[in-house]
Design an enzyme around this catalytic site. Structure first.
Site, mmCIF file in Angstrom:
data_model
loop_
_atom_site.group_PDB
_atom_site.id
_atom_site.type_symbol
_atom_site.label_atom_id
_atom_site.label_comp_id
_atom_site.label_asym_id
_atom_site.label_seq_id
_atom_site.Cartn_x
_atom_site.Cartn_y
_atom_site.Cartn_z
ATOM 1 N N LEU A 43 0.833 -1.208 0.000
ATOM 2 C CA LEU A 43 0.000 0.000 0.000
ATOM 3 C C LEU A 43 0.867 1.257 0.000
ATOM 4 C CD1 LEU A 43 -2.953 -1.060 2.361
ATOM 5 C CD2 LEU A 43 -2.866 -1.136 -0.143
ATOM 6 N N ASP A 66 5.601 -6.068 2.569
ATOM 7 C CA ASP A 66 6.605 -5.694 1.566
ATOM 8 C C ASP A 66 7.134 -6.959 0.882
ATOM 9 O OD1 ASP A 66 8.969 -4.755 0.258
ATOM 10 O OD2 ASP A 66 9.180 -3.163 1.757
ATOM 11 N N THR A 129 7.407 -5.422 -18.646
ATOM 12 C CA THR A 129 6.974 -4.359 -19.546
ATOM 13 C C THR A 129 7.745 -4.403 -20.869
ATOM 14 O OG1 THR A 129 7.059 -1.948 -19.828
ATOM 15 C CG2 THR A 129 8.616 -2.867 -18.280
ATOM 16 N N ASP A 130 7.137 -3.857 -21.907
ATOM 17 C CA ASP A 130 7.836 -3.745 -23.193
ATOM 18 C C ASP A 130 8.987 -2.738 -23.135
ATOM 19 O OD1 ASP A 130 6.314 -1.399 -23.082
ATOM 20 O OD2 ASP A 130 5.304 -1.714 -25.009
ATOM 21 N N GLU A 131 9.008 -1.921 -22.077
ATOM 22 C CA GLU A 131 10.043 -0.880 -22.001
ATOM 23 C C GLU A 131 11.446 -1.450 -21.828
ATOM 24 O OE1 GLU A 131 9.249 2.478 -19.569
ATOM 25 O OE2 GLU A 131 7.110 2.450 -19.998
ATOM 26 N N TYR A 156 13.427 3.329 -14.301
ATOM 27 C CA TYR A 156 12.332 2.352 -14.170
ATOM 28 C C TYR A 156 12.576 1.133 -15.050
ATOM 29 C CZ TYR A 156 7.922 0.108 -15.411
ATOM 30 O OH TYR A 156 6.962 -0.831 -15.694
ATOM 31 N N THR A 159 15.452 -1.172 -14.117
ATOM 32 C CA THR A 159 15.220 -2.072 -12.969
ATOM 33 C C THR A 159 14.260 -3.193 -13.348
ATOM 34 O OG1 THR A 159 13.469 -0.649 -12.049
ATOM 35 C CG2 THR A 159 15.726 -0.328 -11.210
ATOM 36 N N LYS A 160 13.305 -2.928 -14.233
ATOM 37 C CA LYS A 160 12.438 -4.020 -14.718
ATOM 38 C C LYS A 160 13.276 -5.008 -15.537
ATOM 39 C CE LYS A 160 8.550 -4.492 -14.311
ATOM 40 N NZ LYS A 160 7.723 -5.130 -13.236
HETATM 41 P P1 NAD Z 1 0.904 0.560 -9.855
HETATM 42 O O1 NAD Z 1 1.981 1.530 -9.545
HETATM 43 O O2 NAD Z 1 -0.465 1.039 -10.155
HETATM 44 O O3 NAD Z 1 0.761 -0.497 -8.653
HETATM 45 C C1 NAD Z 1 1.867 -1.061 -8.015
HETATM 46 C C2 NAD Z 1 1.370 -1.784 -6.753
HETATM 47 O O4 NAD Z 1 2.498 -2.426 -6.139
HETATM 48 C C3 NAD Z 1 0.748 -0.870 -5.709
HETATM 49 O O5 NAD Z 1 -0.439 -1.448 -5.198
HETATM 50 C C4 NAD Z 1 1.817 -0.768 -4.641
HETATM 51 O O6 NAD Z 1 1.293 -0.516 -3.328
HETATM 52 C C5 NAD Z 1 2.474 -2.126 -4.744
HETATM 53 N N1 NAD Z 1 3.862 -2.138 -4.258
HETATM 54 C C6 NAD Z 1 4.857 -1.274 -4.582
HETATM 55 N N2 NAD Z 1 5.981 -1.588 -3.942
HETATM 56 C C7 NAD Z 1 5.716 -2.682 -3.183
HETATM 57 C C8 NAD Z 1 6.485 -3.495 -2.301
HETATM 58 N N3 NAD Z 1 7.782 -3.221 -2.060
HETATM 59 N N4 NAD Z 1 5.891 -4.545 -1.710
HETATM 60 C C9 NAD Z 1 4.574 -4.839 -1.946
HETATM 61 N N5 NAD Z 1 3.805 -4.091 -2.760
HETATM 62 C C10 NAD Z 1 4.363 -3.032 -3.367
HETATM 63 O O7 NAD Z 1 1.475 -0.316 -11.065
HETATM 64 P P2 NAD Z 1 0.723 -0.908 -12.347
HETATM 65 O O8 NAD Z 1 0.668 0.124 -13.386
HETATM 66 O O9 NAD Z 1 -0.489 -1.597 -11.900
HETATM 67 O O10 NAD Z 1 1.805 -1.996 -12.819
HETATM 68 C C11 NAD Z 1 1.793 -3.321 -12.287
HETATM 69 C C12 NAD Z 1 2.895 -4.127 -12.928
HETATM 70 O O11 NAD Z 1 2.695 -4.197 -14.338
HETATM 71 C C13 NAD Z 1 4.292 -3.566 -12.721
HETATM 72 O O12 NAD Z 1 5.189 -4.647 -12.520
HETATM 73 C C14 NAD Z 1 4.601 -2.866 -14.033
HETATM 74 O O13 NAD Z 1 5.989 -2.831 -14.286
HETATM 75 C C15 NAD Z 1 3.880 -3.767 -15.004
HETATM 76 N N6 NAD Z 1 3.448 -3.127 -16.269
HETATM 77 C C16 NAD Z 1 2.722 -1.974 -16.235
HETATM 78 C C17 NAD Z 1 2.263 -1.427 -17.434
HETATM 79 C C18 NAD Z 1 1.417 -0.168 -17.442
HETATM 80 O O14 NAD Z 1 1.037 0.299 -18.504
HETATM 81 N N7 NAD Z 1 1.064 0.415 -16.304
HETATM 82 C C19 NAD Z 1 2.578 -2.036 -18.648
HETATM 83 C C20 NAD Z 1 3.352 -3.214 -18.642
HETATM 84 C C21 NAD Z 1 3.761 -3.750 -17.436
HETATM 85 O O1 TDX Z 2 1.490 14.400 -18.431
HETATM 86 C C1 TDX Z 2 2.014 13.628 -19.256
HETATM 87 N N1 TDX Z 2 2.202 14.034 -20.544
HETATM 88 C C2 TDX Z 2 2.749 13.240 -21.503
HETATM 89 O O2 TDX Z 2 2.890 13.664 -22.657
HETATM 90 C C3 TDX Z 2 2.406 12.279 -18.886
HETATM 91 C C4 TDX Z 2 2.230 11.791 -17.478
HETATM 92 C C5 TDX Z 2 2.956 11.481 -19.871
HETATM 93 N N2 TDX Z 2 3.121 11.942 -21.133
HETATM 94 C C6 TDX Z 2 3.654 11.016 -22.173
HETATM 95 C C7 TDX Z 2 4.885 10.224 -21.805
HETATM 96 C C8 TDX Z 2 4.688 8.938 -22.581
HETATM 97 O O3 TDX Z 2 5.130 9.103 -23.923
HETATM 98 O O4 TDX Z 2 2.619 10.035 -22.364
HETATM 99 C C9 TDX Z 2 3.179 8.745 -22.606
HETATM 100 C C10 TDX Z 2 2.673 7.766 -21.562
HETATM 101 O O5 TDX Z 2 3.238 8.137 -20.323
HETATM 102 P P1 TDX Z 2 3.028 7.280 -18.977
HETATM 103 O O6 TDX Z 2 1.570 7.136 -18.702
HETATM 104 O O7 TDX Z 2 3.885 7.854 -17.923
HETATM 105 O O8 TDX Z 2 3.500 5.820 -19.431
HETATM 106 P P2 TDX Z 2 4.910 5.241 -19.964
HETATM 107 O O9 TDX Z 2 6.058 6.078 -19.526
HETATM 108 O O10 TDX Z 2 4.752 4.946 -21.422
HETATM 109 O O11 TDX Z 2 4.980 3.858 -19.116
HETATM 110 C C11 TDX Z 2 3.784 3.066 -18.906
HETATM 111 O O12 TDX Z 2 3.752 1.955 -19.789
HETATM 112 C C12 TDX Z 2 4.716 0.951 -19.584
HETATM 113 C C13 TDX Z 2 3.700 2.578 -17.469
HETATM 114 O O13 TDX Z 2 3.751 3.685 -16.598
HETATM 115 C C14 TDX Z 2 4.798 1.605 -17.159
HETATM 116 O O14 TDX Z 2 4.637 1.073 -15.851
HETATM 117 C C15 TDX Z 2 4.753 0.475 -18.148
HETATM 118 O O15 TDX Z 2 5.834 -0.380 -17.960
#
Ligand code: NAD
Ligand code: TDX
Length: 340
Positions: A43, A66, A129-131, A156, A159-160
């Site tokens: 959380l 954690d 992630t694709d990143e 980010y 580390t992934k």
């Molecule tokens: P988020 O930031 O919304 O949620 C992360 C969750 O992990 C939170 O509930 C947080 O409390 C919990 N957390 C963080 N550190 C922790 C710890 N040390 N111990 C236990 N819980 C912890 O993230 P999200 O966008 O839901 O992403 C989830 C996963 O999917 C991540 O691994 C991310 O890399 C991956 N991912 C995200 C996207 C995207 O578009 N958001 C795309 C591809 C992959």
């Molecule tokens: O205010 C903004 N304006 C803007 O132009 C923000 C917050 C972002 N952006 C741009 C940056 C990126 O090109 O929009 C795009 C998307 O940004 P984010 O939502 O921060 O996503 P991104 O950096 O692409 O990463 C997301 O996708 C891959 C997730 O946050 C990651 O967790 C996941 O791995």
């Protein structure tokens, strides 16, 4: 081609109070009635217990803790059939402001989980992630595949990438029963207001102009979070051990196009936004080729109408202000301090 089907009765979902992890918890409760879920979530600012509120207590238990807590993780690995690992520090801009928590949660946390799974023979699925593949040029006909070399750009994504490498090495050296998925950008309800789409929607609800980085031409490959969840379930239950699967739904769009769709939904002019300072190291384009997942495991995305999914997402933020309001002010204060 595939293994026998793995039918877990009990799973741990780390990060199950975050955006994508909580969607997966709802998906499992709805679609797979025989499975009990233990959510392990610290959380942090990104986690919200409301995301899994209302789910039946005999199906879902929340353990606040954690993933770096060795004893806790060890107990959970010993008492469950599988761990599905979503917990992470997930936001690129935060990783640029302060990388330290990303090293700890994303790298040390993954290490703690795979060591516990190794000790107990627990099935492990690693959500990535694709990143990790870096970026593509706008005019490059290529998309990322499972064979694309790792080339992460940000704290980010590095580390992934490091966590993925640990999992691969644990599979090869210790026979860890693991799979890895690398997914493209998710959208949908319950996404934190720091991320691109929710930030712009909630700005417009507040009468604030949206903020676009750089030249707005950066491309992201959007997938609805429900489709991410169905793909992870397919990989967990039918994927081949040791394999990586890319998850994507052919949703490439540049940021300015997405922003203008949002502006249109609010009846605002197409240029009614602010250009702000670009993200340092900003990846240009992501694009996923998910044909291995579709071919081997028969997965298909269901939410392929991006305009419809975006409209539903906008409606959700309009209807659920109480959910996002507490995080909005502090998030915007952080962006203001960064000139964004
Ligand atoms: P988020 O930031 O919304 O949620 C992360 C969750 O992990 C939170 O509930 C947080 O409390 C919990 N957390 C963080 N550190 C922790 C710890 N040390 N111990 C236990 N819980 C912890 O993230 P999200 O966008 O839901 O992403 C989830 C996963 O999917 C991540 O691994 C991310 O890399 C991956 N991912 C995200 C996207 C995207 O578009 N958001 C795309 C591809 C992959
Ligand atoms: O205010 C903004 N304006 C803007 O132009 C923000 C917050 C972002 N952006 C741009 C940056 C990126 O090109 O929009 C795009 C998307 O940004 P984010 O939502 O921060 O996503 P991104 O950096 O692409 O990463 C997301 O996708 C891959 C997730 O946050 C990651 O967790 C996941 O791995």
């Amino acid at each position: 081609m595939t293994n026998d089907i793995f039918e877990p009765k009990s799973i741990v979902v780390t990060g199950g109070c975050g955006f994508i992890g909580s969607n997966f918890v709802h998906h499992v409760v709805r679609e797979h009635p025989g499975v009990k879920v233990t959510v392990l979530d610290k959380l942090t600012y990104a986690g919200n217990r409301e995301n899994i509120a209302g789910l039946p207590a005999d199906r879902v238990e929340l353990v606040v803790g954690d993933i770096c807590d060795r004893d806790l993780v060890n107990d959970l690995a010993a008492s469950h059939d599988a761990i599905v690992h979503y917990a992470a520090e997930s936001h690129n801009d935060n990783s640029i402001a302060n990388p330290e928590p990303f090293l700890r949660t994303n790298v040390e946390g993954t290490y703690t989980l795979i060591e516990a799974c190794r000790a107990h023979g627990t099935r492990y699925h690693h959500v990535s992630t694709d990143e990790v593949y870096g970026d593509l040029a706008l005019d490059d006909p290529a998309r990322f595949t499972e064979e694309t070399p790792y080339r992460p750009s940000s704290p980010y994504s590095s580390t992934k990438a490091a966590s993925d490498m640990l999992v691969r090495a644990w599979v090869r050296t210790f026979g860890l029963k693991a799979t890895i998925s690398n997914c493209s950008n998710n959208y949908g309800p319950y996404q934190h207001v720091e991320k691109f789409i929710p930030r712009q929607i909630t700005n417009l609800i507040d009468g604030v102009r949206p903020k676009l980085y750089g030249d707005g031409k950066n491309v992201r490959d959007w997938i609805h979070t429900e489709d991410h969840s169905s793909a992870v379930w397919a990989i967990l239950t039918k994927g081949r051990i040791g394999e990586t699967y890319l998850i994507g739904a052919d949703g490439e769009r540049d940021n300015i196009t997405v922003l203008r769709e949002i502006l249109k939904a609010f009846g605002r002019d197409a240029d009614d936004f602010d250009w702000v300072r670009d993200r340092p190291g900003h990846d240009r384009r992501y694009a996923i080729d998910s044909s291995k997942l579709r071919r081997e495991l028969g997965w298909e995305p269901a939410h392929t109408d991006f305009a419809a999914g975006l409209a539903e997402t906008i409606a959700w933020y309009r209807d659920n202000e109480a959910w996002w309001r507490p995080a909005k002010e502090a998030t915007e204060a952080r962006y203001a301090a960064q000139g964004q």
